[in-house]
Design an enzyme around this catalytic site. Structure first.
Site: not given
Length: 411
Positions: A212, A95, A104, A194, A72-74
């Site tokens: 989100d 997700k 890292k 946000d 769906l998104g990345e």
């Protein structure tokens, strides 16, 4: 009384980054019975799916399994995929986090733990995307966060279908729903940090859900004020106190400012504060002076002036805004004909491509049953002997029954 911050047995930090422990017994509770009349391949790798037809991949939780679908998104460290619950047939968003890469990144692991903790605190609310499950398979670097899936688009995408703006009454309705979500969230000691149209998900029935929580923050439960000091979020939606680098400020009022910027953008099609670069943008936001379009109705100008007040101490609170006449009118429920008369932009339904994967599984299952039947015809005695010793297999569900069940889960 145990603190929320204590490391309980179901603490996301322990789950995402488990401590070394003694081996557990291989025995355990029986797996939940599946609503699907077929089995999955659980041996596939965690690599991204190749293009074209592929063997189905699923992830197993303690209660159910989720079939993974297309992207769906990345982002840099995560991919969001379609998914479907094997037991309930509920469509979900999954997700997929690459924990090796996230570890890292400075603060990356802590951010993932915080995001999960935030959503675990925020139980079901009609205007917040729900956290359904968190899965960390053994011997895998991936973590899967299973979330509620909206079947529409984002408010930003909807506005893009109408040259970047939406009708005033439609914006008022969405602002009311965001404020409801913020009121609940703030009451739970969480600030989002946000808020913007891209993080407002829509269902085709008009329900808005805040999404989100990657930069959301807990408020100090022992502090009477809602002060925060960490800065994050999208630059154009940052409040003056952040742009100026103030030491501390109200986290709740930061969310109010960001919603005010979002309302201004959805009504006018532009951001009130501009800049050729980030430094200039923050300087303009810090001063807080902008041009209010004179053609806007008085009630919209008034609510924007209340939300975009430079001094956060004088800025309107969520509770005050929920009582504002313009927001109150936005809470009214309209019929389809009324919304059409008001010029509301229709929310497009997003096609659930994962249903194609389910369809292929049913086709494969039917082929397997047909092959078994041919074998029985060719070798009736052997087939009868095998049938007597093998466990009884549940008959496949009909396609009509399966997809009628799935369609009920989409909304």
């Amino acid at each position: 009384m145990s603190s929320f911050w204590s490391r309980s047995s179901d603490d996301p930090a322990d789950f995402l980054f488990p401590r070394r422990s003694a081996p557990t017994s291989p025995t355990g509770p029986p797996a939940a019975q599946s609503s699907f009349p077929f089995s999955f391949d659980s041996s596939s790798s965690d690599d991204d799916f190749p293009s074209g037809p592929r063997r189905p991949k699923f992830i197993q939780s303690s209660k159910t399994s989720f079939l993974l679908g297309e992207k769906l998104g990345e982002g840099a460290f995560a991919v969001v995929r379609e998914g479907i619950d094997q037991n309930t047939l509920r469509l979900v968003a999954i997700k997929v986090l690459d924990m090796r890469r996230i570890k890292k990144m400075r603060g990356g692991a802590a951010a993932v733990v915080r995001e999960v903790r935030v959503q675990k605190r925020l139980k079901r609310h009609p205007n917040l995307i729900e956290l359904i499950d968190v899965i960390r398979p053994k011997h895998s670097s991936k973590t899967y966060i299973v979330l509620e899936l909206s079947n529409g688009c984002t408010v930003a995408q909807l506005a893009d279908r109408n040259n970047g703006t939406l009708p005033h009454t439609q914006v008022a309705n969405y602002a009311y729903q965001v404020l409801r979500g913020l009121h609940y969230m703030h009451g739970k000691g969480v600030v989002h940090r946000d808020i913007k149209p891209a993080n407002m998900m829509l269902n085709v029935n008009g329900t808005l859900k805040i999404s989100d929580f990657g930069v959301a923050e807990f408020l100090d439960e022992y502090n009477q004020n809602d002060n925060v000091s960490r800065t994050s979020g999208s630059p154009a939606f940052q409040a003056p106190e952040i742009a100026r680098g103030d030491a501390d400020y109200s986290g709740m009022k930061v969310d109010v400012w960001a919603l005010g910027i979002s309302i201004f953008l959805l009504i006018t099609g532009r951001i009130p504060f501009q800049g050729d670069n980030l430094v200039q943008l923050f300087e303009n936001i810090g001063r807080g002076t902008f041009e209010m379009p004179p053609e806007l109705p008085h009630d919209i100008q008034h609510v924007l002036s209340q939300m975009l007040t430079v001094d956060w101490r004088q800025r309107a609170s969520v509770g005050q805004l929920l009582r504002h006449p313009w927001i109150v009118r936005g809470s009214l429920i309209h019929s389809d004909s009324q919304m059409e008369q008001l010029g509301w932009i229709k929310i497009p339904a997003v096609r659930a491509n994962i249903l194609d994967a389910v369809r292929r599984l049913y086709v494969d299952d039917a082929d397997m049953v047909q092959t078994s039947a041919l074998t029985e015809d060719a070798h009736p005695q052997d087939a009868a002997s095998d049938a007597a010793s093998a466990p009884q297999r549940e008959e496949p569900l009909s396609m009509a029954r399966a997809f009628s069940t799935i369609s009920c889960c989409i909304c």
